[in-house]
Write an enzyme that holds these catalytic residues in place. Structure first.
Site, PDB file in Angstrom:
ATOM      1  N   LYS A  15       0.835  -1.214   0.000  1.00 55.38           N
ATOM      2  CA  LYS A  15       0.000   0.000   0.000  1.00 55.38           C
ATOM      3  C   LYS A  15       0.861   1.252   0.000  1.00 55.38           C
ATOM      4  O   LYS A  15       0.617   2.184  -0.759  1.00 55.38           O
ATOM      5  CB  LYS A  15      -0.912   0.001   1.242  1.00 55.38           C
ATOM      6  CG  LYS A  15      -1.555   1.350   1.522  1.00 55.38           C
ATOM      7  CD  LYS A  15      -2.460   1.330   2.733  1.00 55.38           C
ATOM      8  CE  LYS A  15      -1.787   1.600   4.059  1.00 55.38           C
ATOM      9  NZ  LYS A  15      -1.522   3.016   4.372  1.00 55.38           N
ATOM     10  N   ASN A  16       1.889   1.268   0.879  1.00 53.03           N
ATOM     11  CA  ASN A  16       2.635   2.514   1.068  1.00 53.03           C
ATOM     12  C   ASN A  16       3.649   2.802  -0.042  1.00 53.03           C
ATOM     13  O   ASN A  16       4.315   3.832  -0.015  1.00 53.03           O
ATOM     14  CB  ASN A  16       3.294   2.538   2.449  1.00 53.03           C
ATOM     15  CG  ASN A  16       2.254   2.766   3.542  1.00 53.03           C
ATOM     16  OD1 ASN A  16       1.104   3.088   3.247  1.00 53.03           O
ATOM     17  ND2 ASN A  16       2.647   2.580   4.792  1.00 53.03           N
TER      18      ASN A  16
ATOM     19  N   CYS B  13      -4.889  13.213  12.894  1.00 46.90           N
ATOM     20  CA  CYS B  13      -5.477  11.896  12.681  1.00 46.90           C
ATOM     21  C   CYS B  13      -5.271  11.084  13.941  1.00 46.90           C
ATOM     22  O   CYS B  13      -4.583  11.517  14.865  1.00 46.90           O
ATOM     23  CB  CYS B  13      -4.898  11.214  11.458  1.00 46.90           C
ATOM     24  SG  CYS B  13      -3.320  10.471  11.716  1.00 46.90           S
TER      25      CYS B  13
ATOM     26  N   ARG C 108       0.916  14.666  13.303  1.00 46.14           N
ATOM     27  CA  ARG C 108       1.415  14.482  11.941  1.00 46.14           C
ATOM     28  C   ARG C 108       1.435  15.765  11.104  1.00 46.14           C
ATOM     29  O   ARG C 108       0.670  15.923  10.143  1.00 46.14           O
ATOM     30  CB  ARG C 108       0.623  13.384  11.227  1.00 46.14           C
ATOM     31  CG  ARG C 108       0.705  12.064  11.957  1.00 46.14           C
ATOM     32  CD  ARG C 108      -0.029  10.971  11.242  1.00 46.14           C
ATOM     33  NE  ARG C 108       0.697  10.436  10.113  1.00 46.14           N
ATOM     34  CZ  ARG C 108       0.199   9.532   9.276  1.00 46.14           C
ATOM     35  NH1 ARG C 108      -1.019   9.092   9.441  1.00 46.14           N
ATOM     36  NH2 ARG C 108       0.922   9.079   8.286  1.00 46.14           N
TER      37      ARG C 108
ATOM     38  N   ASP D 234       4.627   0.697  11.985  1.00 45.56           N
ATOM     39  CA  ASP D 234       3.409   0.093  11.431  1.00 45.56           C
ATOM     40  C   ASP D 234       3.210  -1.359  11.874  1.00 45.56           C
ATOM     41  O   ASP D 234       2.212  -1.982  11.517  1.00 45.56           O
ATOM     42  CB  ASP D 234       3.434   0.160   9.890  1.00 45.56           C
ATOM     43  CG  ASP D 234       3.274   1.582   9.381  1.00 45.56           C
ATOM     44  OD1 ASP D 234       2.933   2.475  10.182  1.00 45.56           O
ATOM     45  OD2 ASP D 234       3.498   1.810   8.178  1.00 45.56           O
TER      46      ASP D 234
ATOM     47  N   ARG E  49      -8.885  -0.465   4.426  1.00 47.75           N
ATOM     48  CA  ARG E  49      -7.990   0.563   3.867  1.00 47.75           C
ATOM     49  C   ARG E  49      -6.640  -0.047   3.500  1.00 47.75           C
ATOM     50  O   ARG E  49      -5.987   0.408   2.579  1.00 47.75           O
ATOM     51  CB  ARG E  49      -7.749   1.681   4.890  1.00 47.75           C
ATOM     52  CG  ARG E  49      -8.966   2.522   5.164  1.00 47.75           C
ATOM     53  CD  ARG E  49      -8.598   3.715   6.002  1.00 47.75           C
ATOM     54  NE  ARG E  49      -7.620   4.543   5.297  1.00 47.75           N
ATOM     55  CZ  ARG E  49      -7.086   5.655   5.782  1.00 47.75           C
ATOM     56  NH1 ARG E  49      -7.435   6.074   6.959  1.00 47.75           N
ATOM     57  NH2 ARG E  49      -6.218   6.344   5.085  1.00 47.75           N
TER      58      ARG E  49
HETATM   59  C1  EPZ Z   1       4.377   7.058   6.267  1.00 50.54           C
HETATM   60  O1  EPZ Z   1       3.648   8.141   6.804  1.00 50.54           O
HETATM   61  C2  EPZ Z   1       3.421   5.898   6.150  1.00 50.54           C
HETATM   62  N1  EPZ Z   1       2.314   6.249   5.268  1.00 50.54           N
HETATM   63  C3  EPZ Z   1       2.916   5.517   7.535  1.00 50.54           C
HETATM   64  O2  EPZ Z   1       2.094   4.371   7.387  1.00 50.54           O
HETATM   65  C4  EPZ Z   1       4.096   5.163   8.430  1.00 50.54           C
HETATM   66  O3  EPZ Z   1       3.642   4.903   9.726  1.00 50.54           O
HETATM   67  C5  EPZ Z   1       5.087   6.325   8.451  1.00 50.54           C
HETATM   68  O4  EPZ Z   1       5.472   6.688   7.096  1.00 50.54           O
HETATM   69  C6  EPZ Z   1       6.355   6.015   9.236  1.00 50.54           C
HETATM   70  O5  EPZ Z   1       6.973   4.895   8.699  1.00 50.54           O
HETATM   71  C7  EPZ Z   1       2.426   6.061   3.945  1.00 50.54           C
HETATM   72  O6  EPZ Z   1       3.464   5.671   3.443  1.00 50.54           O
HETATM   73  C8  EPZ Z   1       1.243   6.333   3.109  1.00 50.54           C
HETATM   74  P1  EPZ Z   1       6.561  10.360   8.263  1.00 50.54           P
HETATM   75  P2  EPZ Z   1       4.244   9.617   6.782  1.00 50.54           P
HETATM   76  O7  EPZ Z   1       6.532  11.638   7.483  1.00 50.54           O
HETATM   77  O8  EPZ Z   1       5.054   9.782   5.557  1.00 50.54           O
HETATM   78  C9  EPZ Z   1       6.963  13.673  11.704  1.00 50.54           C
HETATM   79  C10 EPZ Z   1       0.165   3.012   7.820  1.00 50.54           C
HETATM   80  O9  EPZ Z   1      -0.411   2.489   8.807  1.00 50.54           O
HETATM   81  N2  EPZ Z   1       6.798  14.703  10.655  1.00 50.54           N
HETATM   82  O10 EPZ Z   1       7.674   9.424   8.014  1.00 50.54           O
HETATM   83  O11 EPZ Z   1       3.119  10.542   6.993  1.00 50.54           O
HETATM   84  C11 EPZ Z   1       5.702  12.852  11.926  1.00 50.54           C
HETATM   85  O12 EPZ Z   1       4.788  13.526  12.746  1.00 50.54           O
HETATM   86  C12 EPZ Z   1       0.780   4.384   7.921  1.00 50.54           C
HETATM   87  O13 EPZ Z   1       0.255   2.467   6.714  1.00 50.54           O
HETATM   88  C13 EPZ Z   1       6.968  16.019  10.989  1.00 50.54           C
HETATM   89  O14 EPZ Z   1       7.235  16.387  12.143  1.00 50.54           O
HETATM   90  O15 EPZ Z   1       5.170   9.598   8.062  1.00 50.54           O
HETATM   91  C14 EPZ Z   1       6.276  11.602  12.526  1.00 50.54           C
HETATM   92  O16 EPZ Z   1       6.520  11.809  13.884  1.00 50.54           O
HETATM   93  C15 EPZ Z   1       0.309   5.251   8.971  1.00 50.54           C
HETATM   94  N3  EPZ Z   1       6.802  16.959  10.013  1.00 50.54           N
HETATM   95  C16 EPZ Z   1       7.618  11.439  11.804  1.00 50.54           C
HETATM   96  O17 EPZ Z   1       7.923  12.727  11.280  1.00 50.54           O
HETATM   97  C17 EPZ Z   1       6.509  16.633   8.723  1.00 50.54           C
HETATM   98  O18 EPZ Z   1       6.372  17.532   7.883  1.00 50.54           O
HETATM   99  C18 EPZ Z   1       7.603  10.449  10.651  1.00 50.54           C
HETATM  100  O19 EPZ Z   1       6.502  10.703   9.795  1.00 50.54           O
HETATM  101  C19 EPZ Z   1       6.361  15.266   8.391  1.00 50.54           C
HETATM  102  C20 EPZ Z   1       6.511  14.317   9.381  1.00 50.54           C
END
Ligand code: EPZ
Length: 429
Positions: free
Chosen positions: A22-23, A126, A131, A316, A408
């Site tokens: 998915k991701n 969310c 996030r 995840d 999902r």
């Molecule tokens: C991706 O989300 C995945 N989603 C998530 O999968 C996964 O949990 C996550 O990466 C971490 O591996 C998809 O790929 C569609 P991040 P993403 O940006 O990209 C902080 C699932 O269940 N951050 O790596 O949104 C954030 O808050 C899901 O399939 C900022 O502070 O995650 C977090 O603490 C849910 N500012 C950390 O970074 C930003 O601008 C990592 O988030 C962006 C992120």
């Protein structure tokens, strides 16, 4: 709303086919916005999130054609999407669409790179934490985009196109790395991304972009270099197997006991997860067909795990591991370092008889001799599936409500598990 009913206590035996990730699928579909030619994606999972992203892309004028079933295909074979963004008719992604799926915010990168402007709703909070998108915005600014926030929308403008730059992420972000890769591919000059996410899905997207004519090197490491090109073309790419689905079923087998081959799964995508499972007492081996997981007789040993960006233990899989540890012979500790509020499954696992104490970002799980079935529900995808795992070993019947979260991200979950002997059925509602 559909529900899933599980009667616990059956071991799992057989084969579970692992779907496309998915991701990886979601950013790959978004990458189609970078070119007027057709992008063909094979091994796309049939998931609610994929359908939702089709609607979001449709709003920008993107045409998505789903290939028909070919002779000899099983219901588990992934689908083929032909995605054509020949003409982008709208560069706005509205709130009612983006709020349904956070990853859709990522359309901002290809839209501003190709069209010189994008207006995309902020995704909002969310269930798993706040996030923010500040790092995604920072990356676009480094590539010369002018950013304005107005009425809950991020407006990105680059009238004369984006230009290469240095992006040093203060924190590893998957979405930030995807957006930087997409935007930099069409920027003038060279971009260097430092502290890039190393997740296999990032590498998969970069591989596809390179097939489309991008010049990306180092994807899958912390330093990625992109030489911008003026145009990208169509390509055909096969989505890599879903490592989180793999880890989830591996934990289900460890929980219920049995012997299952996870077909098409790749151990190299999930080494940290498999190491933890082996430590917990599951027998893991790589075979030609995929990964074989066995647990016969032996109890589950407790573990100490801290989630981390790839190649660490994935956030995840945190909820699924916690479900497994509820029945360990001793006390486990799991620390969640990626999302501050990703413990929505704890209260529900407790309803099944688990003993879990939360202290900030750490959970202490005292293994119990048995769980007992109960009605449960969860507010996010991975939390929901952790309840399914717990239910497989619980005595009696568990009813998992709000199944749309599972749909999902897990393709035909109840079919895959019941084919291996689980007593699991969907009740349409
Ligand atoms: C991706 O989300 C995945 N989603 C998530 O999968 C996964 O949990 C996550 O990466 C971490 O591996 C998809 O790929 C569609 P991040 P993403 O940006 O990209 C902080 C699932 O269940 N951050 O790596 O949104 C954030 O808050 C899901 O399939 C900022 O502070 O995650 C977090 O603490 C849910 N500012 C950390 O970074 C930003 O601008 C990592 O988030 C962006 C992120």
């Amino acid at each position: 709303m559909d529900r899933i009913r599980i009667k616990g206590g059956r071991k799992l035996h057989g084969t579970i086919p692992i779907s496309g990730a998915k991701n990886a699928t979601l950013p790959l579909m978004i990458a189609s916005l970078l070119t007027e030619e057709t992008l063909i994606l094979d091994n796309v999972p049939r998931l609610a999130d994929v359908g939702q992203l089709q609607r979001i892309l449709g709003n920008h004028g993107v045409d998505v054609m789903v290939g028909g079933k070919r002779p000899g295909e099983t219901p588990y074979d992934g689908q083929t999407l032909h995605i054509s963004a020949a003409r982008i008719v709208d560069t706005t992604a509205p709130y009612d669409l983006v709020s349904k799926m956070r990853a859709s915010f990522w359309v901002i990168a290809p839209l501003v790179a190709r069209m010189g402007q994008a207006r995309v709703s902020m995704p909002g909070g969310c269930a798993i934490g706040t996030r923010p998108v500040d790092l995604l915005i920072m990356a676009l600014e480094r590539l010369g985009a002018d950013i304005e926030i107005d009425g809950g929308y991020v407006i990105a403008r680059a009238k004369d196109g984006l230009k290469g730059g240095e992006i040093d992420f203060p924190k590893v972000t998957v979405g930030g790395t995807h957006t930087a890769l997409m935007a930099a591919s069409l920027a003038r000059g060279t971009t260097v991304i430092e502290n890039a996410a190393r997740e296999p899905e990032v590498k998969d997207v970069a591989d596809c972009l390179n097939l489309m004519g991008a010049r990306i090197s180092g994807a899958g490491t912390s330093r990625v270099v992109i030489e911008g090109v003026s145009k990208l073309s169509g390509a055909r790419h096969r989505v890599l197997p879903d490592r989180i689905e793999t880890g989830t079923y591996a934990m289900a087998v460890a929980m219920a006991g049995g012997d299952v081959v996870l077909e098409n799964a790749r151990a190299d995508l999930l080494q940290a997860g498999l190491d933890v499972l082996a430590e917990a007492g599951a027998e893991i081996s790589a075979t030609n067909a995929g990964i074989r997981v066995k647990r016969n007789g032996a109890g589950i040993a407790p573990v100490e795990v801290v989630t981390a960006p790839f190649p660490g233990f994935p956030t995840d899989l945190q909820a699924q591991l916690m479900a497994l540890m509820t029945c360990a012979k001793g006390t486990s500790h799991i620390t969640e370092t990626i999302f501050e509020n990703r413990f929505m499954h704890v209260q529900e696992l407790v309803r099944l008889g688990a003993r879990i104490r939360l202290d900030g970002e750490s959970a202490t799980i005292e293994g119990v001799a048995k769980l007992t079935g109960a009605p449960v529900m969860a507010t996010d995808l991975r939390a929901s599936v952790s309840l399914v795992i717990a239910a497989l070993a619980a005595e009696g019947e568990t009813m998992v409500n709000r199944v749309y979260h599972l749909d999902r991200g897990f393709e035909r979950l109840e079919d895959k598990l019941s084919a291996c002997g689980a007593a699991i059925e969907r009740i349409a509602g």
